[in-house]
Design a protein around this motif. Structure first.
Motif, PDB file in Angstrom:
ATOM      1  N   PHE A   1      14.475  16.970 -28.791  1.00 49.62           N
ATOM      2  CA  PHE A   1      14.407  17.645 -29.626  1.00 49.62           C
ATOM      3  C   PHE A   1      15.333  18.948 -30.935  1.00 49.62           C
ATOM      4  N   ILE A   2      14.399  19.954 -29.787  1.00 52.59           N
ATOM      5  CA  ILE A   2      14.532  21.328 -30.477  1.00 52.59           C
ATOM      6  C   ILE A   2      15.577  21.647 -30.964  1.00 52.59           C
ATOM      7  N   HIS A   3      16.852  21.937 -30.116  1.00 50.89           N
ATOM      8  CA  HIS A   3      18.273  22.500 -30.025  1.00 50.89           C
ATOM      9  C   HIS A   3      18.389  21.504 -31.370  1.00 50.89           C
ATOM     10  N   ASP A   4      18.119  20.368 -31.553  1.00 43.97           N
ATOM     11  CA  ASP A   4      18.844  19.852 -32.843  1.00 43.97           C
ATOM     12  C   ASP A   4      18.579  20.441 -34.186  1.00 43.97           C
ATOM     13  N   ILE A   5      17.207  20.447 -33.881  1.00 39.96           N
ATOM     14  CA  ILE A   5      16.115  20.854 -34.962  1.00 39.96           C
ATOM     15  C   ILE A   5      17.116  22.250 -35.385  1.00 39.96           C
ATOM     16  N   LYS A   6      17.393  23.325 -34.287  1.00 35.87           N
ATOM     17  CA  LYS A   6      16.790  24.394 -34.922  1.00 35.87           C
ATOM     18  C   LYS A   6      18.540  24.370 -34.775  1.00 35.87           C
ATOM     19  N   ARG A   7      19.475  23.650 -34.698  1.00 38.57           N
ATOM     20  CA  ARG A   7      20.631  23.524 -35.006  1.00 38.57           C
ATOM     21  C   ARG A   7      20.762  23.511 -36.998  1.00 38.57           C
ATOM     22  N   ILE A   8      20.554  22.440 -37.028  1.00 43.74           N
ATOM     23  CA  ILE A   8      20.679  21.581 -38.360  1.00 43.74           C
ATOM     24  C   ILE A   8      19.509  23.266 -39.179  1.00 43.74           C
ATOM     25  N   ILE A   9      18.422  23.075 -38.582  1.00 41.72           N
ATOM     26  CA  ILE A   9      17.881  24.344 -40.109  1.00 41.72           C
ATOM     27  C   ILE A   9      18.547  25.535 -40.313  1.00 41.72           C
ATOM     28  N   LYS A  10      20.018  25.833 -39.041  1.00 42.87           N
ATOM     29  CA  LYS A  10      21.084  26.856 -39.384  1.00 42.87           C
ATOM     30  C   LYS A  10      21.844  26.500 -40.141  1.00 42.87           C
ATOM     31  N   PHE A  11      21.761  24.817 -41.038  1.00 40.12           N
ATOM     32  CA  PHE A  11      22.951  24.531 -41.946  1.00 40.12           C
ATOM     33  C   PHE A  11      21.681  24.681 -43.106  1.00 40.12           C
ATOM     34  N   LEU A  12      20.712  25.364 -43.617  1.00 38.08           N
ATOM     35  CA  LEU A  12      20.197  24.837 -44.971  1.00 38.08           C
ATOM     36  C   LEU A  12      20.062  26.223 -45.478  1.00 38.08           C
ATOM     37  N   PRO A  13      20.199  25.869 -46.661  1.00 38.05           N
ATOM     38  CA  PRO A  13      19.744  27.304 -47.413  1.00 38.05           C
ATOM     39  C   PRO A  13      18.951  27.815 -47.186  1.00 38.05           C
ATOM     40  N   GLU A  14      18.297  29.606 -47.449  1.00 38.75           N
ATOM     41  CA  GLU A  14      17.310  29.921 -46.874  1.00 38.75           C
ATOM     42  C   GLU A  14      16.337  29.385 -47.291  1.00 38.75           C
ATOM     43  N   LYS A  15      16.462  29.103 -48.937  1.00 40.16           N
ATOM     44  CA  LYS A  15      15.463  29.435 -49.669  1.00 40.16           C
ATOM     45  C   LYS A  15      14.352  27.838 -50.091  1.00 40.16           C
ATOM     46  N   ARG A  16      14.257  27.529 -49.648  1.00 36.69           N
ATOM     47  CA  ARG A  16      13.563  26.324 -49.200  1.00 36.69           C
ATOM     48  C   ARG A  16      12.351  26.255 -48.923  1.00 36.69           C
ATOM     49  N   GLN A  17      11.595  24.602 -50.238  1.00 33.89           N
ATOM     50  CA  GLN A  17       9.997  24.248 -49.308  1.00 33.89           C
ATOM     51  C   GLN A  17      10.553  23.810 -47.768  1.00 33.89           C
ATOM     52  N   ASN A  18       9.513  24.356 -47.014  1.00 35.87           N
ATOM     53  CA  ASN A  18       9.097  23.365 -45.622  1.00 35.87           C
ATOM     54  C   ASN A  18       7.555  23.133 -45.400  1.00 35.87           C
ATOM     55  N   LEU A  19       8.232  21.400 -44.791  1.00 28.04           N
ATOM     56  CA  LEU A  19       6.942  20.937 -44.408  1.00 28.04           C
ATOM     57  C   LEU A  19       6.973  19.975 -43.237  1.00 28.04           C
ATOM     58  N   LEU A  20       5.401  20.993 -42.052  1.00 22.24           N
ATOM     59  CA  LEU A  20       5.588  19.987 -40.959  1.00 22.24           C
ATOM     60  C   LEU A  20       4.540  19.529 -41.172  1.00 22.24           C
ATOM     61  N   PHE A  21       4.618  18.413 -40.272  1.00 18.73           N
ATOM     62  CA  PHE A  21       3.093  17.453 -39.940  1.00 18.73           C
ATOM     63  C   PHE A  21       3.192  17.160 -38.357  1.00 18.73           C
ATOM     64  N   SER A  22       2.253  17.049 -38.144  1.00 19.48           N
ATOM     65  CA  SER A  22       2.358  16.711 -36.805  1.00 19.48           C
ATOM     66  C   SER A  22       0.736  16.049 -36.435  1.00 19.48           C
ATOM     67  N   ALA A  23       0.826  15.179 -35.577  1.00 20.21           N
ATOM     68  CA  ALA A  23      -1.179  14.701 -34.572  1.00 20.21           C
ATOM     69  C   ALA A  23      -1.653  16.585 -34.373  1.00 20.21           C
ATOM     70  N   THR A  24      -0.602  16.598 -33.943  1.00 15.40           N
ATOM     71  CA  THR A  24      -1.981  17.654 -33.618  1.00 15.40           C
ATOM     72  C   THR A  24      -1.147  19.447 -33.446  1.00 15.40           C
ATOM     73  N   PHE A  25      -1.610  20.676 -33.320  1.00 12.47           N
ATOM     74  CA  PHE A  25      -0.900  21.970 -33.729  1.00 12.47           C
ATOM     75  C   PHE A  25      -1.213  22.779 -31.590  1.00 12.47           C
ATOM     76  N   SER A  26       0.859  21.823 -31.096  1.00  8.40           N
ATOM     77  CA  SER A  26       0.066  22.480 -30.033  1.00  8.40           C
ATOM     78  C   SER A  26       1.138  24.021 -30.100  1.00  8.40           C
ATOM     79  N   ASN A  27       0.919  24.648 -29.254  1.00 11.56           N
ATOM     80  CA  ASN A  27       1.260  25.992 -28.314  1.00 11.56           C
ATOM     81  C   ASN A  27       2.300  25.769 -29.112  1.00 11.56           C
TER      82      ASN A  27
END
Ligand code: ADP
Ligand code: MG
Length: 426
Positions: free
Chosen positions: A164-190
């Motif tokens: 989904f990386i490309h979809d996510i990157k496209r979506i981020i471009k539509f969003l206002p720059e000033k926003r809060q971002n929360l990233l949840f993951s089971a693990t932190f891979s590289n």
């Protein structure tokens, strides 16, 4: 530590109490005050640790302030990889937000888009979505992000695994720059860290368990068995142990269907969920399983990701996963929120390499058993934990751990200036 001391409003505390939660889980304890303060967060925690409430509760609290969503607008966008997960998160949003006059919606692919467009017309304060369907809706002008305040990526590692990386990157471009971002993951891979770089600003990093460890509350063992005997062995185990609710993992969709047929043939009520099933069939199967109408749910890794079933005691790996991390995710389906669980893997000789990789990853040797009558023709070689084989660890970035007493910054973020508004409707 109780929920009362986290800075959440009374409406949410009441909803939490109604869920029967008595105290916040460690990830909730750490994440809630930070998210309330409006800061960006990167959080890693194994499955079943309560991440959903960890981000939903403070987000709902912040949404009580500020202007309501106008037509087609969204204020909090939660992206998640699968339909089941999206539905589940939305259910949590509804449960936790039951005393609030906020509107929420969930959208995912595989079902008609028109009703979803209708739903979004009035605007929603919280939208839970899978990336593909969200892009479709955006292209059809059904959703707008002018009012967007927060982006949440849930199960971010899985979203990357699923491409989904490309979809996510496209979506981020539509969003206002000033926003809060929360990233949840089971693990932190590289890869996750790479994604985070272009996404979060000066995030507070929260990590409640070391990478790739399996939950202590889950008992794991292996049955050594020949490949052709796996299905009859599973039936025998279900009957002998009188298992009432078993989640079985299958590598392939085809294998899942075949196993369901075989189990049903032996009088064990079963259903499969995987990507080739219609959304309606998947929802139905999951509901029957949760209600105890069927004993066995056979799932592929992607379909099962994040599925939360209260007090699921039994997980069976019919096949070992090809990606070792999936083993950790699979057995994370049981032993959730402190309940006891058991994870069993049926392992045949040609899976030995997969077993070795898993044992290396979780840094333990899984105890083995042989069921009388199912002795393997070709036994598995013994496992050895060879620590020398392990790749040298890369030095980790320093982490800001939020512990008791260090929680400065809570409630002094930009979001305090919001005007409170009254609005109704769900
Ligand atoms: P994760 O996203 O980390 O895998 P979930 O948010 O799905 O975990 O939560 C796992 C389970 O724990 C759910 O059944 C949820 O209702 C329950 N849970 C969450 N927070 C608490 C709490 N504070 N006390 C008890 N149970 C909780
Ligand atoms: Mg989750």
């Amino acid at each position: 530590m109780s929920f009362d001391s986290l800075g959440l409003p009374e409406e949410l505390l009441r909803a939490v109490k109604e869920q029967g939660y008595t105290k916040p889980s460690p990830i909730q304890e750490q994440a809630i005050p930070v998210i309330l303060s409006g800061k960006d967060v990167m959080a890693a925690a194994q499955t079943g640790t309560g991440k959903t409430a960890g981000f939903t509760l403070p987000l709902l609290a912040n949404l009580m302030k500020g202007e309501r969503a106008k037509a087609n607008q969204v204020r909090v966008l939660i992206l998640t990889p699968t339909r089941e997960l999206a539905a589940q998160i939305h259910e949590s949003v509804c449960n936790y937000g039951q005393n609030l006059p906020l509107r929420s919606a969930v959208v995912f692919g595989g079902v008609k888009i028109n009703p979803q467009m209708q739903l979004l017309r009035r605007g929603v304060d919280v939208l839970v979505a899978t990336p593909g369907r969200l892009l479709d809706l955006y292209q059809q002008n059904a959703v707008r992000f002018k009012q967007l305040e927060v982006l949440v990526l849930d199960e971010a590692d899985r979203m990357l695994d699923m491409g989904f990386i490309h979809d996510i990157k496209r979506i981020i471009k539509f969003l206002p720059e000033k926003r809060q971002n929360l990233l949840f993951s089971a693990t932190f891979s590289n890869d996750i860290r790479k994604l985070a770089k272009g996404l979060v600003n000066d995030p507070v990093e929260i990590s409640v368990s070391p990478r790739n460890t399996t939950a202590e509350s889950v008992t794991q063992f292996i049955y050594e068995v020949d490949k052709t005997k796996k299905s009859p062995l599973l039936s025998t185990l279900i009957k002998e142990n009188k298992w009432k609710q078993v989640l079985v993992f299958s590598k392939t969709k085809h294998g899942a269907n075949r196993l369901v047929k075989q189990l049903e043939g032996r009088g064990i009520l079963s259903a499969a969920i995987h990507g080739n099933k219609s959304q309606a069939a998947r929802t139905r199967a999951l509901a029957s399983f949760k209600e105890g109408k069927i004993t066995v749910l056979v799932a592929t890794d992607i379909a099962a990701r994040g599925i939360d079933i209260d007090q699921l005691e039994q997980v069976v790996n019919f096949d070992l996963p090809h990606v070792s991390e999936d083993y950790v995710h699979r057995i994370g389906r049981t032993g959730r929120a402190g309940n006891k669980g058991e994870a069993i893997s049926l392992v045949c000789e040609d899976e030995f390499k997969l077993l070795k990789d898993i044992e290396k990853l979780i840094k333990k040797i899984i105890p083995r058993k042989v069921q009388p009558g199912f002795e393997p023709g070709t036994p598995l070689p013994p496992s050895v934990l060879d620590s020398r084989e392990a790749k040298p660890k890369k030095p980790k970035k320093p982490r800001v751990e939020h512990k008791d007493g260090q929680r400065t910054g809570a409630n002094n973020g930009a979001r305090q200036s919001r005007v409170r508004s009254n609005f109704v409707g769900k």
